[in-house]
Design an enzyme around this catalytic site. Structure first.
Site, PDB file in Angstrom:
ATOM      1  CB  SER A   1      -0.955  -0.048   1.196  1.00 22.99           C
ATOM      2  OG  SER A   1      -2.050   0.813   1.014  1.00 22.99           O
TER       3      SER A   1
ATOM      4  CG  HIS B   1      -5.794  -2.715   0.828  1.00 19.91           C
ATOM      5  ND1 HIS B   1      -5.247  -2.332  -0.381  1.00 19.91           N
ATOM      6  CD2 HIS B   1      -5.113  -2.016   1.778  1.00 19.91           C
ATOM      7  CE1 HIS B   1      -4.292  -1.443  -0.184  1.00 19.91           C
ATOM      8  NE2 HIS B   1      -4.182  -1.235   1.119  1.00 19.91           N
TER       9      HIS B   1
END
Length: 271
Positions: free
Chosen positions: A92, A229
């Protein structure tokens, strides 16, 4: 496993002199604890988890709120020019940080990582969706709830505890300020092979992951895993095997100049 902080930016796993080094950069609001637990199982590398100011063992230090300040501070304190080859892994926001650190190394004429492994983040030149109100300007509770709603990954005990929310909000806000004020600057592609990981159910699409091929003259491998995610928590054993495979290419490439050879990009199928 021996854990030692040396220097203060790094929390390191067991020393493995014959193995390449792997530096891991955490997601927004994350800490070195996310990755140091991998050190026991990832035997193909000597793992160093990056600890940013304002969290974990560095809670008392002021946070950094811009990408340029973060990259400059990291490179001023962390030696990367030794004889042992190394790779970067970032998830990320950590993917973006590892990419910008690599570009700064090139600008300074310093040794580059032999491989860049990025996870759960779109190629940095792509336009990003903006929220009406930047998340880093929200009150603590609203910030944490918004990030949890968008990406998940925030433990229930944090959501339920005002004290833990306060401790979590400070580094999370700093990291989102870095992200939301970041502006990509065009440069030549890096001469470094890139491995791209992502979750099949993440908001980051396969097309956004594949667009990382624009940032290297070497090969690109894109691999997706079941999950969202934070797929790397949900499928840790599978992810660690894939990460070991990527790091396993470092030794053979390092002596040729840390990924200096160019080649046609390649894409793998989802797994």
């Amino acid at each position: 496993m021996t854990i030692a902080a040396s220097p203060r930016w790094l929390i390191s796993g067991a020393t493995r002199p014959a193995a390449p080094k792997l530096y891991c950069f955490a997601h927004g609001g994350g800490s070195a604890a996310e990755y140091i637990r991998w050190a026991r199982d990832l035997r193909s590398a000597e793992l160093h988890a990056v600890q940013l100011p304002g969290r974990g063992s560095r809670t008392a230090e002021p946070v950094l709120t811009s990408m340029d300040a973060l990259v400059e501070a990291f490179l001023a304190d962390v030696p990367l020019d030794g004889p042992v080859p190394y790779a970067f892994f970032g998830h990320s926001l950590g993917a973006l940080v590892s990419y910008e650190v690599t570009r700064a190394l090139r600008a300074a004429g310093r040794r580059l990582p032999a491989r860049l492994i990025v996870s759960g983040f779109p190629a940095p030149h792509l336009p990003r969706k903006r929220t009406a109100e930047p998340l880093h300007r929200l009150p603590d509770t609203d910030l944490i709830e918004a990030v949890s709603r968008i990406h998940g990954g925030i433990p229930e005990e944090v959501l339920a505890s005002p004290e833990l929310r306060m401790l979590t909000a400070t580094p999370l806000r700093a990291d989102y300020q870095i992200l939301e004020t970041y502006s990509w600057r065009a440069e030549d592609p890096l001469p470094v092979p890139v491995t791209v990981f992502g979750g099949r159910d993440d908001r980051v699409s396969r097309e956004q992951l594949e667009a990382w091929q624009d940032h290297t003259t070497a090969e690109v491998t894109v691999r997706q895993f079941p999950g969202g995610h934070f797929y790397l928590r949900e499928r840790s054993a599978v992810v660690l095997r894939a990460l070991a495979g990527a790091v396993g290419t470092v030794d053979s490439r390092a002596h040729a100049g840390a990924g200096a050879g160019a080649g046609a990009p390649e894409r793998s199928t989802p797994c």
